[in-house]
Design a protein around this motif. Structure first.
Motif, PDB file in Angstrom:
ATOM      1  N   CYS A 277     -62.136  35.633  -0.012  1.00 20.40           N
ATOM      2  CA  CYS A 277     -61.269  34.621   0.590  1.00 20.40           C
ATOM      3  C   CYS A 277     -61.076  33.464  -0.384  1.00 20.40           C
ATOM      4  O   CYS A 277     -61.996  33.096  -1.124  1.00 20.40           O
ATOM      5  CB  CYS A 277     -61.873  34.092   1.886  1.00 20.40           C
ATOM      6  N   GLN A 278     -59.867  32.903  -0.352  1.00 16.88           N
ATOM      7  CA  GLN A 278     -59.557  31.768  -1.208  1.00 16.88           C
ATOM      8  C   GLN A 278     -58.676  30.790  -0.438  1.00 16.88           C
ATOM      9  O   GLN A 278     -57.665  31.179   0.150  1.00 16.88           O
ATOM     10  CB  GLN A 278     -58.835  32.217  -2.483  1.00 16.88           C
ATOM     11  N   LYS A 279     -59.061  29.513  -0.426  1.00 20.00           N
ATOM     12  CA  LYS A 279     -58.259  28.479   0.208  1.00 20.00           C
ATOM     13  C   LYS A 279     -57.284  27.916  -0.813  1.00 20.00           C
ATOM     14  O   LYS A 279     -57.689  27.337  -1.823  1.00 20.00           O
ATOM     15  CB  LYS A 279     -59.148  27.370   0.754  1.00 20.00           C
ATOM     16  N   VAL A 287     -58.452  38.841   1.190  1.00 18.14           N
ATOM     17  CA  VAL A 287     -58.208  40.164   0.635  1.00 18.14           C
ATOM     18  C   VAL A 287     -59.358  41.075   1.047  1.00 18.14           C
ATOM     19  O   VAL A 287     -60.516  40.801   0.715  1.00 18.14           O
ATOM     20  CB  VAL A 287     -58.102  40.111  -0.901  1.00 18.14           C
ATOM     21  N   THR A 288     -59.052  42.136   1.770  1.00 14.96           N
ATOM     22  CA  THR A 288     -60.053  43.109   2.197  1.00 14.96           C
ATOM     23  C   THR A 288     -59.741  44.430   1.502  1.00 14.96           C
ATOM     24  O   THR A 288     -58.617  44.937   1.592  1.00 14.96           O
ATOM     25  CB  THR A 288     -60.031  43.299   3.725  1.00 14.96           C
ATOM     26  N   LEU A 289     -60.741  44.966   0.783  1.00 16.47           N
ATOM     27  CA  LEU A 289     -60.537  46.153  -0.042  1.00 16.47           C
ATOM     28  C   LEU A 289     -61.395  47.323   0.409  1.00 16.47           C
ATOM     29  O   LEU A 289     -62.501  47.143   0.919  1.00 16.47           O
ATOM     30  CB  LEU A 289     -60.923  45.865  -1.495  1.00 16.47           C
ATOM     31  N   SER A 355     -58.032  34.790  -7.489  1.00 16.73           N
ATOM     32  CA  SER A 355     -59.369  34.308  -7.114  1.00 16.73           C
ATOM     33  C   SER A 355     -59.924  35.076  -5.920  1.00 16.73           C
ATOM     34  O   SER A 355     -61.114  35.412  -5.884  1.00 16.73           O
ATOM     35  CB  SER A 355     -59.314  32.812  -6.787  1.00 16.73           C
ATOM     36  N   ALA A 356     -59.066  35.371  -4.938  1.00 18.78           N
ATOM     37  CA  ALA A 356     -59.518  36.148  -3.778  1.00 18.78           C
ATOM     38  C   ALA A 356     -59.911  37.562  -4.201  1.00 18.78           C
ATOM     39  O   ALA A 356     -60.943  38.100  -3.767  1.00 18.78           O
ATOM     40  CB  ALA A 356     -58.425  36.184  -2.712  1.00 18.78           C
ATOM     41  N   PHE A 357     -59.103  38.180  -5.073  1.00 21.40           N
ATOM     42  CA  PHE A 357     -59.432  39.525  -5.564  1.00 21.40           C
ATOM     43  C   PHE A 357     -60.726  39.502  -6.385  1.00 21.40           C
ATOM     44  O   PHE A 357     -61.528  40.443  -6.309  1.00 21.40           O
ATOM     45  CB  PHE A 357     -58.279  40.091  -6.391  1.00 21.40           C
TER      46      PHE A 357
END
Length: 365
Positions: A277-279, A287-289, A355-357
């Motif tokens: 997660c990124q704010k 991002v869910t992988l 950043s989220a990835f």
């Protein structure tokens, strides 16, 4: 004498948002109904999650079920929104050009309508209500009327949410899930410092008759005293659209469309699930992988940000599915999508997605 259809109703905030509002908009777009003003007093507590979010990660569904709180997934983006029983919408569905009124752009629609309701609050009850650009009315610096608007194909949909009753902060805390990334860049303040309501300001219960008086004076302030409000109801065609939208937007397929329970239901046991997660300035990116053999087998991008068009998020997922778990690849693919004509990601940079990835990849390694 010019006139507007006036409808008084009492749907929950959530059901009004997903079914009644689009039914009226569709009728106006098809030119089968007149310009309309609706006062909807919320019949029960309800919450909506945004179009791009996963309701199971944004809302405490079990808690809401136990408390009898209606939960729906909206057709528009943004975060979870709570509409308490006794709150109200004052909504306008207009063809400004046909009516000959100066509400032909969003900025003017907010300015004129919110100044009008602020004036009405002062005239009726002596409240020190002031329009605060872009889309709020405040009393002594506390928000009492937030609003939203859409202008498409010459039709203005303007929704003023009137904070009538106190919102139970304990319910909000328990019903809406807030993760650390969501609030890490801001100082959390007491809701009472940022919001107020009519009952608190006036020290008494607000009746439906009070809200009707507010609605009528607001309309007069916008359109002039010559504009008549003619009591009416939904047409049979609008009722049909309402039923269609209730069926469509209350279905599990719609509600859980961004959820792992549907999107990852056929995931192989050997695939590893990770999440990052990124704010960003404009909201939370999640991002869910599903990763296997250092490749992205599947992914879901959710959050409460506002991409345009909405379908660009699916394009991102499609571009990255099957690719290596590589930040360089992610950046290149997303930059290609950002460069397309018509793609807008206000307040969300490629670096925010990267950043989220990165956080998700770190868990997968």
């Amino acid at each position: 004498m010019p006139e507007l259809r006036y409808i008084l109703c009492n749907y929950s905030y959530a059901d009004y948002s997903i079914s009644i509002s689009p039914a009226i908009e569709r009728g106006l777009d098809e030119k089968t109904v007149p310009s309309t003003v609706v006062l909807n007093v919320f019949s029960t507590d309800s919450i909506t999650s945004g179009y791009l979010d996963d309701p199971e990660k944004a809302i405490a569904l079990d808690y809401c079920r136990r408390q009898g709180i209606v939960v729906r997934r909206r057709q528009n983006t943004g975060g979870a929104v709570f509409g308490p029983r006794g709150g109200a919408f004052l909504c306008f569905y207009l063809e400004p050009v046909r009516l000959g009124v100066p509400l032909t752009n969003i900025k003017d629609a907010f300015r004129i309508s919110l100044n009008a309701i602020a004036d009405a609050l002062r005239e009726l009850w002596g409240l020190n209500a002031q329009y605060r650009p872009l889309n709020d009315v405040e009393v002594e610096g506390r928000k009492v009327v937030p609003s939203s608007a859409r202008l498409e194909r010459g039709i203005l949909s303007l929704r003023l949410m009137i904070n009538v009753v106190n919102t139970d902060r304990d319910i909000l805390r328990k019903a809406i899930i807030t993760i650390p990334e969501k609030v890490q860049d801001k100082q959390i303040k007491d809701l009472g410092q940022r919001f107020t309501c009519l009952e608190s300001e006036l020290g008494r219960k607000i009746e439906v008759a009070d809200l009707e008086a507010l609605a009528r004076l607001t309309v007069s302030n916008i359109f002039g005293q010559e504009m008549a409000l003619t009591p009416g109801a939904l047409t049979p065609q609008e009722e049909k659209y309402f039923a269609e939208y209730q069926d469509r937007y209350n279905s599990e397929e719609w509600f859980f469309a961004n959820s792992e329970r549907l999107r990852f239901k056929d995931a192989p046991a050997e695939a590893r699930k990770t999440e990052g997660c990124q704010k960003a300035v404009a909201g939370l990116i999640r991002v869910t992988l599903l990763a296997r053999d250092h490749k992205i087998r599947d992914l879901i991008i959710t959050g409460d940000f506002h991409p345009s068009p909405y379908g660009v998020i699916k394009d991102m997922e499609d571009a990255l599915r099957g690719e290596p778990c590589s930040l360089a690849v992610v950046r290149r693919k997303l930059e290609e999508i950002y460069a397309r004509p018509g793609v807008e990601m206000a307040g969300i940079e490629v670096a925010d997605f990267v950043s989220a990835f990165a956080k998700a990849f770190e868990q997968a390694s």
